[in-house]
Design a protein around this motif. Structure first.
Motif, PDB file in Angstrom:
ATOM      1  N   GLN A   8       0.757  -1.264  -0.116  1.00  0.00           N
ATOM      2  CA  GLN A   8      -0.068  -0.156   0.040  1.00  0.00           C
ATOM      3  C   GLN A   8       0.874   1.216   0.032  1.00  0.00           C
ATOM      4  N   ASN A  34      -7.911   1.424  -0.464  1.00  0.00           N
ATOM      5  CA  ASN A  34      -7.244   0.212   0.012  1.00  0.00           C
ATOM      6  C   ASN A  34      -6.774  -0.737  -1.029  1.00  0.00           C
ATOM      7  N   SER A  89      -6.983  -8.288   1.100  1.00  0.00           N
ATOM      8  CA  SER A  89      -7.272  -6.764   1.300  1.00  0.00           C
ATOM      9  C   SER A  89      -6.859  -6.363   2.403  1.00  0.00           C
ATOM     10  N   ASN A 149      -7.056  -2.540   5.062  1.00  0.00           N
ATOM     11  CA  ASN A 149      -7.807  -1.551   5.412  1.00  0.00           C
ATOM     12  C   ASN A 149      -6.844  -0.589   6.117  1.00  0.00           C
ATOM     13  N   PHE A 150      -6.396   0.458   5.202  1.00  0.00           N
ATOM     14  CA  PHE A 150      -5.399   1.616   5.846  1.00  0.00           C
ATOM     15  C   PHE A 150      -5.987   2.777   6.062  1.00  0.00           C
TER      16      PHE A 150
END
Lengths: 115, 120
Positions: free
Chosen positions: B51, B58, B65, B67-68
């Protein structure tokens, strides 16, 4: 296409001795980094070599030194071994410094036990 | 100096279910990258997902996946439809991209890892 290869796989040394670990980067890669991973811990960055020079260094004493050869392979040397140097030593290669878009590939590591 | 914290030493999930691994980090920089690596028993680190801090969207890679949450300095990994082959140590890692650190040197800062167990 060979990935990152490291040798030896396992070795045992006596406290006070010196050790050399070797790494061949993935084909086409010119940057090599070394990490130390103690049991139950995440890897810690030792240093990075690019164009045969040490470019960045983590918080490791001068007993840890390295070298990069014209063919981009690299060696990690540790002098005056301490019991606390027992760890998995990982080599990682990439293409160019700061080129984050290029995936960093890791080898399977060299297990060093100091007795 | 940057630090990465993984507060879950071990997580267990039933096969085919979803699991979320947590990661928080501390930095004063604004430009950086975050990664999740998987380390199976073979000990070879394998990149799972990455990321860029400047991206709000995201990252997603198939069943993986993130979650930033930049303001909260949080970077969790969600694994959907867990498979037996997902069992491994998972490490969260940080990499600076500040011009003051040499333009994105490759030194990664890792957390201590989370051991993921998949129950059949």
């Amino acid at each position: 296409d060979a990935g990152v290869t490291q040798s030896p796989t396992h070795l045992i040394k006596t406290r006070g001795q010196q050790v050399t670990l070797r790494c061949s980067p993935k084909s086409g890669h010119d940057t090599v980094s070394w990490y130390q991973q103690a049991l139950g811990q995440g890897p810690q960055f030792i240093f990075q070599y690019y164009e045969e020079e040490e470019r960045q260094r983590g918080n490791f004493p001068d007993r840890f030194s390295g070298h990069q050869f014209p063919n981009y392979s690299s060696e990690l040397n540790v002098n005056a071994l301490l019991l606390g140097d027992s760890a998995l030593y990982l080599c990682a290669s990439s293409l160019g410094r700061g080129a984050w878009r290029n995936t960093i590939y890791f080898g399977e590591g060299s297990w060093l036990t100091v007795v | 100096a940057q630090t990465v914290t993984q507060s879950q030493p071990e997580m267990s999930v039933q096969e085919a279910e979803t699991v979320t691994l947590s990661c928080t980090y501390d930095t004063s920089e604004s430009d950086y990258y975050l990664f999740w690596y998987k380390q199976p028993p073979s000990r070879q680190m394998i990149l799972v997902i990455r990321q860029e801090a400047y991206k709000q969207q995201n990252a997603t890679e198939n069943r993986f996946s993130v979650n930033f949450q930049k303001a909260a300095k949080s970077f969790s990994l969600k694994i959907s439809d867990s498979q037996l082959g997902d069992a491994a140590m998972y490490f969260c890692a940080y990499r600076s991209d500040s011009m003051y650190s040499g333009g994105g040197a490759d030194g990664l800062t890792f957390g201590k890892g989370t051991h993921l167990i998949i129950q059949p």
